[in-house]
Each structure stands twice: as structure tokens, then as C-alpha cells.
Design a protein around this motif. Sequence first.
Motif, mmCIF file in Angstrom:
data_model
loop_
_atom_site.group_PDB
_atom_site.id
_atom_site.type_symbol
_atom_site.label_atom_id
_atom_site.label_comp_id
_atom_site.label_asym_id
_atom_site.label_seq_id
_atom_site.Cartn_x
_atom_site.Cartn_y
_atom_site.Cartn_z
ATOM 1 N N UNK A 271 38.639 -12.584 -46.994
ATOM 2 C CA UNK A 271 39.315 -11.248 -47.141
ATOM 3 C C UNK A 271 40.895 -10.604 -46.493
ATOM 4 N N UNK A 272 41.417 -11.130 -46.685
ATOM 5 C CA UNK A 272 43.161 -11.634 -44.995
ATOM 6 C C UNK A 272 43.200 -10.119 -45.061
ATOM 7 N N UNK A 273 43.169 -9.420 -43.646
ATOM 8 C CA UNK A 273 44.063 -8.368 -43.204
ATOM 9 C C UNK A 273 45.611 -8.935 -43.515
ATOM 10 N N UNK A 274 45.875 -9.970 -43.367
ATOM 11 C CA UNK A 274 47.522 -10.703 -42.979
ATOM 12 C C UNK A 274 47.195 -12.134 -44.208
ATOM 13 N N UNK A 275 47.442 -11.606 -44.811
ATOM 14 C CA UNK A 275 47.308 -13.077 -46.902
ATOM 15 C C UNK A 275 48.931 -13.639 -45.588
ATOM 16 N N UNK A 276 49.491 -12.978 -45.281
ATOM 17 C CA UNK A 276 50.624 -14.342 -45.152
ATOM 18 C C UNK A 276 50.305 -15.101 -43.761
ATOM 19 N N UNK B 29 32.027 -12.635 -40.062
ATOM 20 C CA UNK B 29 33.539 -13.145 -39.571
ATOM 21 C C UNK B 29 34.071 -11.425 -40.264
ATOM 22 N N UNK B 30 34.089 -10.538 -38.770
ATOM 23 C CA UNK B 30 34.630 -9.033 -38.778
ATOM 24 C C UNK B 30 36.246 -9.339 -38.579
ATOM 25 N N UNK B 31 37.892 -9.287 -39.350
ATOM 26 C CA UNK B 31 38.343 -9.382 -37.904
ATOM 27 C C UNK B 31 39.311 -8.127 -37.852
ATOM 28 N N UNK B 32 38.140 -7.579 -37.834
ATOM 29 C CA UNK B 32 38.622 -5.537 -37.542
ATOM 30 C C UNK B 32 39.995 -5.392 -37.459
ATOM 31 N N UNK B 33 40.713 -5.417 -39.007
ATOM 32 C CA UNK B 33 41.721 -5.463 -38.890
ATOM 33 C C UNK B 33 43.515 -6.312 -37.708
ATOM 34 N N UNK B 34 43.166 -7.074 -37.854
ATOM 35 C CA UNK B 34 43.413 -7.613 -36.214
ATOM 36 C C UNK B 34 44.327 -9.042 -37.035
ATOM 37 N N UNK B 35 45.663 -9.575 -37.059
ATOM 38 C CA UNK B 35 45.556 -11.011 -37.341
ATOM 39 C C UNK B 35 45.293 -11.959 -36.508
ATOM 40 N N UNK B 36 45.172 -11.887 -35.462
ATOM 41 C CA UNK B 36 45.239 -12.154 -34.202
ATOM 42 C C UNK B 36 43.117 -13.220 -34.333
ATOM 43 N N UNK B 37 42.595 -12.113 -34.737
ATOM 44 C CA UNK B 37 40.798 -11.561 -34.583
ATOM 45 C C UNK B 37 41.071 -12.593 -36.162
#
Lengths: 514, 306, 322, 361
Positions: free
Chosen positions: B80-85, B53-61
Motif C-alpha cells: 500500500x504505497x505511500x508514494x505510488x510514483x 513493513x511499515x513505510x511510516x509515511x516516507x517514500x525513502x522508507x
Amino acid sequence: MGTDDDQTAVLLQVDRLTVEFPGVRALDDVHFDVRPGEVHALVGENGAGKSTLLKVLGGLHRPSAGEIRLSGSTYRPRRPADALHAGIAVIYQEFNLYPDLTVAENVFSGREPYHPLTRGIDYAQINRRAAELFEVLGVSIDPTATVGTLTVSEQQLVEIAKALSVDGRIIVMDEPTAALSADEVTRLLDVVRRLRSEGRSVVYVSHRLDEVFAVADRVTVLRDGRHVRTAEITATDQEELVRLMVGRDISSVFHREEVQEGALVLELDGVSAGRQLRGISLKVRAGEIVGIGGVAGAGQPELSQVIFGALAVSAGAMTMDGRAYKPKSPADAMAAGVGFLHEDRKAAGILPDLSVRDNLTISVLHRVRAAATRLLSPAAQTAVFADYRKRLAIRTTGPDQLIGQLSGGNQQKVLFGRALAPGGRLLILNEPTRGVDIGAKVEIHHLINEVTADGTAVLMISSDLPELLGVSDRVYVLAAGEIVGHLEGQDRTEENVIACATTGRRIFSEVSAA
Amino acid sequence: GCSDSNKTGSDAPKDDKVVVGFSVYDMQYEFFQKMEAGTKAAVLAKGWEYKLHDEKSDENEMVTGAQALIDQGVDVLIISPFKPSALGPIIAKAKAKNVPVIVDDIGGGGAPYDAIVISDNAGGGKLAAEFMAKQIAANGKTSKNVASITCEPSAVYAARRNAGFKEAIEGLGFKVVAELSGNSKAEEGYKVMKDILAKNPDVAGVFSCNDPMGVAAANAVKDAGKNPVTDIVTVGFNADPEALTAIKAGGLAATVAQDPTAMGALTVKLAEQALAKTAITFGNAAEREVFNPVKLVNKENVDSVK
Amino acid sequence: MTDALRKAPLALPLLAVALVLAVTTNSFLTVGNLENVLVAAAIVAIPGLAMTFCLAMGEFDLSIGSTVSLAGVVCCSSIIDGMPALLAMALALVVGAVIGLANGLVVTKLGVTPFIATLATLVIVRGLSLAYTDGHDQIVSSAALKYLVGGRPLGVPMPILLAVLCTALAWWTVNRTRFGRWVCAVGSNREAARVSGLPVDRIRIAVYMLVGVAGGFWGLLISSQLQKGNGQLGMGFELDAITVVVLGGTALLGGRASVIGTLLGAVLIETIRNGLNLLNTPPAFQRISVGLLLIAALALLGLRRRTVKAAPVPVTVREAAA
Amino acid sequence: MSTTTETSTPVEPPRQPGQDRAPMARPSLGRLWDTWGVTAILLILLALTPLFAPDFMELENLQSVLRESAYLGIVAAGMTFAIASGAFDLSVGGQLALVSVVTLMAYSAGGTAAAIGAAVATGLACGLVNAGLITRLRVPPFVATLGTLFVFRGVAYILTQDGPKTLPYDQIDSPFVKIGGLNVAGLPLPFVIMLAVYGAAWIILRRTATGRRILSYGSSPAAARFCGISENRIRVIVFALVGVSVGIAALTYITRVWTADGSAQDGFELKVIAAVVLGGTSLKGGKGTLIGTFSAVLLVSVLNDVLVSQGVPSAYQRIVLGCVLIVALTIDGLRTRFAVPGSFRRAVAGLAARPSASGGA
Ligand SMILES: Nc1ncnc2c1ncn2[C@@H]1O[C@H](COP(=O)(O)OP(=O)(O)OP(=O)(O)O)[C@@H](O)[C@H]1O
Ligand SMILES: Nc1ncnc2c1ncn2[C@@H]1O[C@H](COP(=O)(O)OP(=O)(O)OP(=O)(O)O)[C@@H](O)[C@H]1O
Ligand SMILES: O[C@@H]1[C@@H](O)[C@H](O)OC[C@H]1O
Ligand SMILES: [Mg+2]
Ligand SMILES: [Mg+2]
């Protein structure tokens, strides 16, 4: 070219033309023709289809059936440019101007000449030629002024100049005089005659039958989108035309009920607003119709807007019912019981994306709400709509039709109804019958009469002299932002109004000063 | 055909084959493409099934997609989290379904993941500082002024690089006279470097928290008529191909290399341990961190980096 | 003085900002720094000028940031593939023109609102650019490309020279040519333009193509600076371009174009940005400052407008008739 | 040669005033399309989806789509008012970031109730700041909200200088966290909140005087003024509505992603505005449809979900999404073009009768 006399005598031939809109057949099997060098008047009630016919000629609407022939060959304009190329110049009822551009740029839009040396637009030339056109029309409009700052009548004149600047074979004018003062009308009619003498044809639409008889060679009557009759002007008369238009006789005599002197409602004492108004003092009493006359640009809209809180007072004071009256906005004025009709229907009147019903009720929303929930009640709104539709004979497919889809005159009726709806102390009417047909005009005059019977004071601004004098009890005349005349009783004559408005004479009746 | 590796119907029996879900930061970056390749290769090598799954640099995604992977029945989640938090809600869901979570790079955001593979960002910053000081000395410059160009303020991993750099370089007697953000972007890195040069023409070195900005800064240095190796020591971070190319051509002094392919493979190894419930050896047990080393790349060793 | 201010209202805030920076920093007024600011301003002013036409026409083009990226990618990858640099640069402009043409056709022939049409193009073109590069940089080393920002004919940096030329050209086009007047006419009242027989569709398509080519050129400038093309470049540039135009005083609703305003808008924005960097402002505060200064600049104009013009449209504000 | 032509139509009996020759009560197709067009496209998409994405219809997936689209949908409801009034609010991304950060701070200080209160209050405050700039300082909405976009994000960044604000993992059972995770009768709570917001918004827009005034102002600010509608009040109401919608949206957002800082939802404003315009609300003001906005939000979410689940690379996702935007609005554009009865037939006939003459122009 053909040899047949009857063929060559016709420049433009419209046959079996039908135009449909969603829910309306605006033109139904109409025929119409124009001869070279004639003035052909087109008359009919509001919504009869006059403008629609002209829009077809101008390439704005495509007919669903029918044929048009120009000089014998098929004419099927697909866009306005086609009409211009064919030598047909149209002045539409609703202006098509660029508010941000100058007068001269508007007049020569699409045909701007380049200067041979600089290879840029030759402003000197277009400004000069625009000035010449206005000279012909007998008005002084600055060709370099921005159109958005002009008055409605000036904008109308720009539209006329635009059409004249095209070297058209046929010049089509849709209610060109609706916004003009008497003086300007006279000049325009002269221009129309001159066009005819140059061998050009004019199609002329107007609700003012005296103009039609003054200038037309032939007249065609439309009713309900159908052709009723075409006649030589000499073969008919006003009464007949009216009967053909509305299908019944109309007494155009306005009978003003006697009103008794009411209490003072509004008083202006030395009111000035910028450079537009200077030291205006006037009084309006309950139940009275007070007219404001003057040439266009003398400050009439400014005066009405000062009273309506839309324009700031720079000096002087106003009182309403004896108390200081300082509206900061139209909302304030409305809260004080003032109703208002703007003279610029398109720019400051209609809410184009809203329905007829919404346009009618927008100023009385508090009256069409359910008491308990304070939510708008569609039924109550429709009731208001039905009431005004009936009283003003508004022609519409229903309450949900968008106001922009109504004919010009019917839009005006809706706006009049809107101004009337809140009721109250004072009603300010700018050009209340601009563009409405003969029948509706009488109806509107009756309604004005009726509201005064309830004690409402009316301030009516009109460039239509017979209306101004016929409907109002007293008349103030404005010139260059000042009151230069106050005419009552015997003094209320066209001559006096014109004298005050244009010659610098000051006439103040002494009948009942204060 | 829709029977490729992306698809595992939830109808497939759970215990038949291990299904690994990988949620990647953004496949538009080469760094993560390599990480993905490393992860996928390791998964397939084990004969397991792989879902991406591609998070596309978006925390919602990121949250939606990672949770969807869990819903689809993966046995282990690598992310590999875009937003670790924003790992909290994902791990909560994973815990509820007994799915172990291995974090790859960026940060763990304080959530109870099973393990995190992490580049030593602060250590990388320190390597950059040490190299810079040496090179400045080699250049014969006496100026003690250096600058740094940072990523957007929310990029925690990048902030660590900068912090590591700053501490080390100041310890070596230098002063960071300008510390400005280029928001991770090459365009902005270039402009910021120009501004730095206008204000502090005497800077002897500049560190950028990623390579797009680092190479852009080097370009700005060149455009100002100076040399990014011998006049103003310009150092980037990541060992992106453009940085390696620039280093070879003398257009960048150095960069700090991570090994995303190896990191991907490492996460799969940890995933296997987590599934088998065997103990993991952590580099920092408190944070369940497994370090992946970084190394400095300059003209001398650039040819050895693939 | 007041007339000059009316024509270029941004001059005042610009002077104020410059004054503050001159006092608070000792590097703002150096030749090198001013050149910095002006080059940066020139690079956004050039596409800003094209965007001025679009806004004057009453429309938006949101796709320009993606055009920047695709044009740069096409140019650089073509050079890599061995195409002569000049040809590759021309090709990039063609790419921009094609994107503009697509926008124009979708807007005029399919009747899609410009906002959505160009937003869709933004998304699609970015997708193309990313798909084409697959995240890889297209690194070039081309003297011809470099000359676009690095060249100094007559000792003046190329972008500044180009921006001055473009401004003069745009000014002439807006104020002295039919095309320019027609663009304003369409923006002022599109229906009236149609009724007056103006080729409205063609005008609109031409403007979108202009913006497209300008976007392509912007892409070349960025690639010239960075010596690479990349699918990630130019993100958010659409707002930058629109901002300098709006800041310059071109009405969002169309009808009027302020060419000089756009130039000043670009200089103001870049001066602010540069100043904040010179002052070593931390990034969080940079954002706030940019935002506040934007608002302040326009508020200054707004307050002035309010004192000048008491009543809004369409009350007749004009000299009393003679 | 005759001088007078008379049509066969005899003079008809007088028409009743107000009576029309063609009274048509049935709503035209065009009007229906204005409100329901995007919904129709959404339904078609939903009908086709199972053909190529069988997993889509699974309950958990549907719930996920609804849950994740709620925050955007809620803000889009607020934005519908702004756009219907002829303005748009570019600052919603900054508002969302700031509100989320403040909400998380309030939660750690005072728990669930404090967080909810803080969210709505902060959203409202942001809206009022925008309104104040527009009405008091006379800054045009575009620039004012572009400016506050930077400012709100900047403040959020300042508040998170030591790292993003985060819901601590041990709060997993707090009622606050449930806002984002709970299902009510199978419907995700964020979606239920979104439904409630749309219900309320619909009533405001369609059934209150305020809603009517907003549309009037959007249709013609000059005319609205002369109807006694105060521009300032409209601005305040509209931007406050946007702010409050962001406040509510932030609650569903933050309880799903648990974290926020200044960078939250970069580019949010364009997504929201696109949804509203795609739904059929006119950027020129005067026309607003909440049903359209609602459907557009779901349309984009469903499409995104399908593309993601089919493993389409993100670059190609963009291309498909952009094309769908164009197609959806093309249908709309063609509708207006062929609104007049018979015009479509004529256009087709015209095409047929014009074999090769189309090249020149
Ligand atoms: N765009 C439109 N959509 C729907 N109906 C329309 C449209 N334009 C005109 N109509 C309808 O067509 C009919 C004829 O209108 P038209 O404007 O031709 O009348 P008119 O004779 O010019 O009236 P007026 O004297 O009031 O200007 C009216 O019923 C009007 O409502
Ligand atoms: N936006 C507005 N512009 C101008 N006047 C307004 C506006 N809103 C309300 N008013 C005026 O305020 C007064 C109170 O009326 P009303 O009860 O309709 O206001 P309201 O309570 O704000 O409306 P609503 O119930 O729709 O919120 C009326 O004179 C009304 O015309
Ligand atoms: O080093 C990586 C950087 O290149 C990428 O942009 O973001 C994540 C980092 O770990
Ligand atoms: Mg008419
Ligand atoms: Mg109320």
C-alpha cells in the motif's frame, strides 16, 4: 574565635593548593593568605597561575588538592554563588558581563531590589545606586546604557562597580587597571585605599609594579604555578620582584633605534565618522611609530577602525602611498598591507574554538599553503607557530591547545603575533601590551621597533602613558573625536598629553609640520 | 522469543511455505491498521507466512523496506504505497527476482504491478456530491455555493475524490466557491473552514477529502453557531470512527466509506492468483485495476457500519 | 514614531499586509473575519510567549508540538475515562510540566545540547502519544473544554482574552521581574550569569517547564477546537511557535526578548494565512507566499537596520563622550 | 611574627622563552572524543547488533543500509559547514524536493548528463538564493532559510501540479537509474558517492584556507572580521556548499525512489541538523567534525534498520531513537564536565560523602 594573635590576623588562608588542567598543572602546592584590612598584591608572569588562584577563591575552579580556610573555618566554594555568600567578590580578568542588558542591570545582577509598591524591579533605585558607584569611581557612565555598546575601559569599570556593590569582606581584582587610563587608575587606587580603611581586604593582581608599590601592604610572587615569596611591600623593591617573577634581571629601558624619515604612508584629511570622529587629519610615515593618546572614549578605537575599513568614513579622505585609500572592509585594508590588533581581546580578538596555531596563522593562510596543491600545510603552520612562540615567549602546551585555555597575557601575545604576521605597510596596534607581563612587554616593544626598521609604519593606540611616550616618535592626542594635540620631540611629555586630553588645551608642536 | 510471524530466516527453504510480504503506508492510521488486519488474517488463513513493513509515511522508507522484503525472499509482495510514483524501483527489483506485486489502494504510479485493488475515489466524491445536493434541498437552502477542503497537493487519491466531487456537484448546478487545502490535518481543516465561513457565509455545503478534516470542519461550523447537517451540509471521506460517532450525534452529515479490511483480504486473493499464474478479472483491465466499492454513510445507515 | 517602530518593528509589515487585504477582499475587514484571525493568532501567541523566554535564554525547545499532542490525548482520554473535565485539563498541564522538567534536567544535569535534547523529546513524546492512542481518536464532548476557545467572557473570545492577559504577564515578567531579567542574562552570557551567582540551572529548568506547560495548554486549545485528542495532532507546531518569536524580533542568540513582537508576529502570520485563503490561493502558491512574506518582513527590518547601524559588534556605537 | 615568608623553592635558572613546564604533546582523551566519540558509539552498536539481529550482517542488508543513508549523509556533510559557521540551513528539505523535480524534468528532456548537470546547478542556485537573501537583504539565516523552505517546496509543487515527476519504468536500464542501484566492488554507488563527498568536504574543512575561515567565522564573527575574513564570502561559500551537497544528494535519492514532488522528504531539515549536531559539530559555530557527522548518519541508519527489522512498531521506534540521541549526547556532556584531571574521582567521592543532603536545592 581563637585567642592566638597569629590566627586572628588571618582572614583567608590558602594551603597547599594544587589545580590541574589537561596537560598543565596551573597551581602547584601554593599557599597564600589575606589579613583583614590589607591590600595583598599577587604578581607573576603571564601564565604563572594568578587568575587560576583567584578563580578557585571565586568558586569557578575546583582544586585537586589543598585547603582554604575563611575566618578559621573550611571554605570550599562549589559555585560562584558560594563565594558571594561568603563575602568574596571577584573582578575577573576576562569580563563577565551581559552585553544585552543595561549597565545597572549588570551591576546588580542577582540582587535586583523590588519596589515595595509595584512589586517590580526598582529600576529607579538600581540606576541611582549605579550612578553613585560610578561617581565614587569618578567616571560618568550612563546606568541605562546597554553594556554591549560600551568601550572596553567602561566595561572594566562596570565590572569594578559590580564588585563594589557587593558588600564583600574580600574584594579580589584581577588586572583591574589593564584597560584603564592613567586618570582612572588613580581613582581606582583611591577606591582600593578606601576599602582598606573600611576594614575590607583586597587581593590585587597587576603587571604594573608601580601600582603594586603604590597601594599594597604585602605582595606574593608566583612563578610557574608555585609560590616563590610573600613579603611586606616595604621589605622589597621593583628589581627584586622582577627577578623573583622571571628568574632573571630585565632591563625595562626601551631603546628606540633612530629611524630616518621615510616616505609618507598614510594620510588622513579631515576624516569624520558619524559622531565619533570629526575632521581628523594626520600623517604616518614609513618606519615611524605614531602614538595616539587621549582619555578612553575619545575616539581611538573608531579612528583605528576607520583606517582598517571596519567603520565607514562619512566625510574626508584617506590616502595610502599617495593614492586614494577607501577600504570597504578589513579584508580590503589587509589586502592593502594593513595589520591590526583589536583592543577587545575577548570579544573581537580571539577565535575561542580554534587552536593557538590557527589563531596565529588565520591572517596569513596564503603563506602556509603548499604551492602546488594550495592546501594548508600543517608543517608550515606549525613553523609560524614555533617562530612566534619563541619570539613572544608564549606559554602553551602546544600548537593544538585552544587559545581560550591560555592565560590572558598569553592570549594577548598570540594576537600580537597575529597582527604582526602579515607584515606590510602599516600596523595598527590598539593597546598592544594590555595584560602582558613585564618581560613580554619589553619584548613586544622591541618587536615594534624591529618592524619599523623594515619600513613598516606603526600607529599605536595606548592608554599606558609611559608606553605611549616611550615607544612612539610622535603623539597625536584625541579628545571627543577630534585631534587636539600633536606632540613631537621635547613636547612629548605626560603633562602635555594630559593637558590636551582633559583640559581642552590644544598643543601642536612646530618641529616638523608636514 | 523471536520465532514469531515476523521472522522467516532466509535459511528457510523457499518452496516450503508461501511467504507474503506486506508493506503498509503507515500503521499509525486506523484505516491502515484495518487494512493490515484484513491482509494478515487472509494470509494466515491460507497457512502462509506473513511479514510486515511499515513505510511510516516516507517514500525513502517505502522503497528501502519493500526492497528489503524482496531481499528477504518473500514470494509475493503486497504494498500500500505511500508514494505510488515510487513503485518503479520496487517493482524492478521484484521483477528481477520473479516476485509478483499486488498494490493495495492509493495508486499504482504507472508501474507494471500485477494488480491493484482500489477504492473508487472519484466515485466516492460523486456520491458525496449527490448526497450533498439532496440534503441542501431538504434543508430548504437556495444558495448554490459550496466549498471543498483538500488534502496536501501530492495526495493523488485525495485529488481524485475532489475531482469526482467537483464534477458531480457542478453538474448539479452548484458552484465551488472555495477550494482550499487543509493538508489532510484536522487542525488545518478547522482553520480553513473558519476562513471559508468568513468569506462565504452563505455556503450550503462543504466536502472534505478525509474525515479528520471533515469532522474538524463540522466543528468549525458548529462553533460558528450553525448546524453541520441542516445549515451547512458537511461531508467527509473514509468512515473513520470519529466520523461515524459524529454522524450519530448529528455533528456531521455524511462520509464515504471504504472497506479496508475487505481490501486487504482481496489483495491476498489476487496474490494467490498471481502466484498460481491464473488470470485475474480486472474492473479496468488497462490499468489492471480491481475496484472495491465505496458507499455513502449518513444518519440513516450509520448503525449498519461497523 | 521611529521609537515606536523600533520597539515594535513588525507593525509596519503588518499594516501593509492588512491594507492590501482590505483593498483586495471585501471580507477581510468584517468583524467575523478579524475575530477569526485574532483567535488563530492568540492560539499560537500563547505558546509563542513561552517560547520567547526560551529563545531569549539562547535556547530552543523543539518538543512543543509533541507536547501538544500528548497533553490533548491525556486530557481527552481522561475525560472519556470519567475524570472531571477541569481535573483532566489540569492533568494535561501537568503532563506538559513534566515534559518540560525532563527537558530541563536532560539539558542541565546531563549537559545535552538543547537542540538535540528537545528533538529527542519531540520524537519520544510523539512516540508515547502514538503508542498510547494506537492511532485512535480520543473523542470527547466537554463543555468545560469547549469553553477554552468557545467561551466569550465580556463578549470577547476566550483565546483573545487569554492572549492579552498572557502578553501583559509575560511583558511584566520579562521587563520587571528578576526571573525575566535572569532569563535574558543567561541568554546574553551564560557564563557571566553563573559567575554572578544566578541559579542558572534552575532558571533553565523553569523556562523549559514554562514551555512545557504552554505546550500542554496549546494542546488543550487544539483539543477544545476539535473536541478530540490524537497522536497525530500538533506535528510541526514547534516551527510555528519559533517562527512567531523570531519574526517578532527576539534574537535567536538570546539576551533579548520582544514580548509585543511575538504577539505581532503571531498576528502577522495568521493574517497572511487568512488573507491567502480569502484570496483562494492554491496550496502551492500559498507556500511560496508565506515564505516570501516571511523573508520580506525580515528583509524590511534588515535593510532598515543596515542604514541605522553601519558597523557591527563590537565597535563602540554611542554618543560621543562629553 | 615574621613579615616575609619564603618558599623552599630556590630561584631557578632562567627559563628559556616559550618553554613550558609541562609540555604535553599527546592528544587528550577529550579531543579524541570530540572527533571520534560518535564513531565509537557506532562501532559498539555494530558489535552488539548481531546479538539481537543476526540478519543485519547479511550483505544485502548492509548494502541497503548504506544505500539508503547516502542522501541524508551527503546533505549532512554540506550542513556541517553551515553549522560550523554558526548558521543552519532549514531549507534543505525544500531544496531536495525542488532539485529532484527539476532533475527529473531535465532527465526526460535531455537524458543522464542533463539530469546530473541540472541537479548540481539547481542545488547551487538554491544555495545562492539563500546566500543572497542573507548577505544582500540582511535577513537572518534562520528566517531566510525558513522562508525559502516554503518557497522551494512551493515551486516544486507548482512544477508538479499535474502529478509527481517520475522516472518512467521503461528507463530502467538507463545509466542514470544505475546511480541509485549499482554496486561498485560490493559497495552501493550512492555510498561510494557519499564517501567521495566526505573526502572532498574533509579536505575543504581541514586543509583549505576557506575551511579555516569558515571555522573562524563560526567561532567569533567579530574577531574573524578583524582577521580580514569577509562575512559575505563565508555566507556565500557555506550556503553554496549546502546547495551543491543537496544537488549531489538528490541524484542518489531520485535514482532510488524514482519520483519527486513538493512533498518529498517532509521534515528532512531536522534529520540532517540532528545528525550533524549528534556528530559533535557545535550549533554555536566554530567546531565542525565530518567524521562525527558521517558516523552519526550511519548510527541513526543502523539503529533504524535494526528496529525495523525487529518489527518494533513505529511509535516505539521513536521512543528508542530519542533515548539513544539523549544517551549519546549525555556521554558527550559528561565528558566536558569531567574534562579536568581528577574531577571524576572527586565527583564520585563527593557523592559518597553526601548521603542525604541532596534533597533541598
Ligand atoms: N581552562 C583552562 N584549560 C587549560 N589550561 C588552562 C585553563 N585556564 C588556565 N590554564 C593554564 O593555566 C596556567 C595558569 O593560567 P592563569 O590564567 O592562572 O595565569 P595568570 O597568572 O593569570 O596569567 P596572566 O598574567 O597572563 O593573566 C596557564 O598555563 C594556562 O594556560
Ligand atoms: N572568506 C574570505 N574572507 C576574506 N578574504 C578572503 C576570503 N577568502 C579569500 N580571501 C582573500 O582573497 C584573497 C585571495 O586569497 P586566497 O587565494 O586565499 O583566496 P581563495 O582562493 O578564495 O582561497 P581558497 O584557495 O582557500 O579558496 C586574499 O586576499 C584572501 O585574504
Ligand atoms: O482513505 C485513505 C485515507 O484515509 C488515508 O489517510 O490515506 C489513504 C487513503 O486511501
Ligand atoms: Mg590572569
Ligand atoms: Mg581559491
